[in-house]
Design a protein around this motif. Structure first.
Motif, mmCIF file in Angstrom:
data_model
loop_
_atom_site.group_PDB
_atom_site.id
_atom_site.type_symbol
_atom_site.label_atom_id
_atom_site.label_comp_id
_atom_site.label_asym_id
_atom_site.label_seq_id
_atom_site.Cartn_x
_atom_site.Cartn_y
_atom_site.Cartn_z
ATOM 1 N N LEU A 1 -13.135 2.282 1.002
ATOM 2 C CA LEU A 1 -12.241 1.467 -0.091
ATOM 3 C C LEU A 1 -13.208 1.410 -1.001
ATOM 4 O O LEU A 1 -14.244 1.280 -1.201
ATOM 5 C CB LEU A 1 -12.129 -0.076 0.436
ATOM 6 C CG LEU A 1 -11.098 -0.948 -0.497
ATOM 7 C CD1 LEU A 1 -9.669 -0.337 0.071
ATOM 8 C CD2 LEU A 1 -11.360 -2.381 -0.159
ATOM 9 N N THR B 1 -3.463 0.116 -3.074
ATOM 10 C CA THR B 1 -2.779 -1.090 -2.669
ATOM 11 C C THR B 1 -2.563 -1.785 -3.953
ATOM 12 O O THR B 1 -2.730 -1.290 -5.037
ATOM 13 C CB THR B 1 -4.160 -2.045 -2.111
ATOM 14 O OG1 THR B 1 -5.084 -2.301 -3.206
ATOM 15 C CG2 THR B 1 -4.870 -1.222 -1.000
ATOM 16 N N THR B 2 -1.662 -2.811 -3.658
ATOM 17 C CA THR B 2 -0.961 -3.613 -4.705
ATOM 18 C C THR B 2 -2.114 -4.434 -5.550
ATOM 19 O O THR B 2 -1.840 -4.673 -6.907
ATOM 20 C CB THR B 2 -0.124 -4.543 -4.278
ATOM 21 O OG1 THR B 2 -0.581 -5.402 -3.285
ATOM 22 C CG2 THR B 2 1.419 -3.855 -3.839
ATOM 23 N N SER B 3 -3.161 -4.741 -4.996
ATOM 24 C CA SER B 3 -4.402 -5.273 -5.739
ATOM 25 C C SER B 3 -5.082 -4.369 -6.386
ATOM 26 O O SER B 3 -6.060 -4.961 -7.398
ATOM 27 C CB SER B 3 -5.210 -5.846 -4.671
ATOM 28 O OG SER B 3 -5.829 -5.141 -3.820
ATOM 29 N N PHE C 1 -7.653 3.224 -1.109
ATOM 30 C CA PHE C 1 -8.210 3.650 0.296
ATOM 31 C C PHE C 1 -8.167 5.126 0.344
ATOM 32 O O PHE C 1 -7.272 5.854 0.506
ATOM 33 C CB PHE C 1 -7.342 3.115 1.300
ATOM 34 C CG PHE C 1 -7.854 3.171 2.675
ATOM 35 C CD1 PHE C 1 -8.996 2.838 3.206
ATOM 36 C CD2 PHE C 1 -6.978 3.663 3.821
ATOM 37 C CE1 PHE C 1 -9.485 3.030 4.514
ATOM 38 C CE2 PHE C 1 -7.294 3.955 5.175
ATOM 39 C CZ PHE C 1 -8.594 3.782 5.421
ATOM 40 N N GLU D 1 -6.522 -4.770 5.465
ATOM 41 C CA GLU D 1 -5.050 -4.294 5.112
ATOM 42 C C GLU D 1 -5.185 -2.643 5.666
ATOM 43 O O GLU D 1 -4.332 -2.055 6.104
ATOM 44 C CB GLU D 1 -4.399 -4.457 3.970
ATOM 45 C CG GLU D 1 -3.501 -3.414 3.387
ATOM 46 C CD GLU D 1 -2.854 -3.624 1.951
ATOM 47 O OE1 GLU D 1 -1.588 -3.217 1.930
ATOM 48 O OE2 GLU D 1 -3.554 -4.286 1.265
ATOM 49 N N THR D 2 -6.411 -2.121 5.094
ATOM 50 C CA THR D 2 -6.643 -0.770 5.315
ATOM 51 C C THR D 2 -7.486 -0.448 6.440
ATOM 52 O O THR D 2 -7.313 0.930 7.033
ATOM 53 C CB THR D 2 -7.359 -0.248 3.920
ATOM 54 O OG1 THR D 2 -8.434 -0.962 3.677
ATOM 55 C CG2 THR D 2 -6.487 -0.427 2.741
ATOM 56 N N MET E 1 0.864 -1.202 0.032
ATOM 57 C CA MET E 1 -0.084 -0.073 0.022
ATOM 58 C C MET E 1 0.891 1.233 0.047
ATOM 59 O O MET E 1 1.698 1.269 0.693
ATOM 60 C CB MET E 1 -1.004 -0.015 1.282
ATOM 61 C CG MET E 1 -2.132 1.014 1.152
ATOM 62 S SD MET E 1 -3.066 0.713 2.361
ATOM 63 C CE MET E 1 -2.253 0.944 3.895
ATOM 64 N N ARG F 1 -9.710 -11.049 -2.369
ATOM 65 C CA ARG F 1 -8.844 -10.046 -2.351
ATOM 66 C C ARG F 1 -9.583 -8.756 -1.738
ATOM 67 O O ARG F 1 -8.881 -7.926 -0.960
ATOM 68 C CB ARG F 1 -8.514 -9.904 -3.883
ATOM 69 C CG ARG F 1 -7.623 -10.916 -4.531
ATOM 70 C CD ARG F 1 -7.473 -10.766 -5.913
ATOM 71 N NE ARG F 1 -7.067 -9.539 -6.359
ATOM 72 C CZ ARG F 1 -7.247 -8.635 -7.221
ATOM 73 N NH1 ARG F 1 -8.073 -9.275 -8.173
ATOM 74 N NH2 ARG F 1 -6.769 -7.658 -7.689
ATOM 75 N N ALA G 1 -8.058 -6.526 1.203
ATOM 76 C CA ALA G 1 -7.894 -5.045 1.148
ATOM 77 C C ALA G 1 -8.685 -4.409 2.513
ATOM 78 O O ALA G 1 -7.945 -3.308 2.897
ATOM 79 C CB ALA G 1 -8.257 -4.671 -0.102
#
Length: 231
Positions: free
Chosen positions: A27, A14-16, A20, A65-66, A1, A58, A62
């Protein structure tokens, strides 16, 4: 991220391919195309039937992650308006759990204009949130900050005799504070060259247009177009 400043606010990419929005704890994801495999299967082309599971996993990652508390999808959520009725039980359970865990809003796109939120969440054609427009397809001439999807942008480069294609966001800068097209998030989504004239035209008016993506823990920026006055 990686951090990304846009329209005088702070975001993280994010890498996906999710974005965010820190101030809104939200998101943003575009072009999930859930149940694309089952759509193709109906028409005789067999694909591995697990695209919805992968895409939803995924999104869940995310969110973890966020720490997002809201999710806005930017259209083409399902590959067609009947896609939600084809979700197999495991994927349906994953989606239901996600829409219960966060405040979820589906923005509809050209692939799913008549979708029903059978797994929860609210539905809108487009929204304005904190002065930002959220819609599926970038609107040429839009003078307000805007987030959209639709085009599945990918950066295409030749590096050391290798051809590299990576999903990217496309960001314009101008008097309107900027506009952004997010990369496609779905597991079975292709892409369009980020510098395709169709994308560049959709982002006008602009002073400059860049492709941005996470690379090595930092935000990489590649110029796609600049106004003649700035060249």
């Amino acid at each position: 991220m990686v951090p990304l400043s846009f329209a005088n606010q702070e975001f993280a990419l994010t890498t996906s391919g999710a974005l965010f929005w820190r101030a809104e704890s939200a998101l943003l994801v575009a072009d999930l195309h859930l149940e694309k495999a089952s759509f193709y299967a109906k028409h005789g082309q067999m694909l591995p039937p697990y695209d919805s599971r992968e895409t939803l996993a995924r999104i869940a990652e995310a969110i973890r992650e966020t720490g997002a508390q809201r999710v806005f999808t930017l259209g083409d959520n399902f590959h067609d308006s009947e896609g939600s009725s084809r979700l197999e039980p495991h994927a349906a359970g994953m989606l239901s759990a996600l829409t219960r865990a966060v405040d979820w809003v589906w923005i509809t796109g050209n692939h799913d204009p008549h979708m029903e939120a059978q797994a929860g969440g609210a539905i809108a054609e487009e929204l304005e949130v904190a002065g930002m427009i959220l819609r599926h397809q970038a609107k040429a001439g839009e003078m307000r900050p805007e987030f959209s999807g639709h085009y599945h942008p990918r950066l295409q480069l030749h590096v050391r005799k290798r051809f590299i294609r990576r999903p990217c966001a496309v960001v314009s800068r101008g008097e309107n504070g900027g506009r952004m097209i997010l990369p496609a998030f779905g597991a079975l989504t292709g892409g369009m060259d980020a510098k395709d004239p169709v994308i560049l035209d959709a982002m006008q008016p602009a002073d400059r247009i860049d492709a941005v993506l996470p690379a090595g823990g930092k935000l990489a920026r590649f110029p796609l177009w600049r106004a003649e006055s700035l060249v």
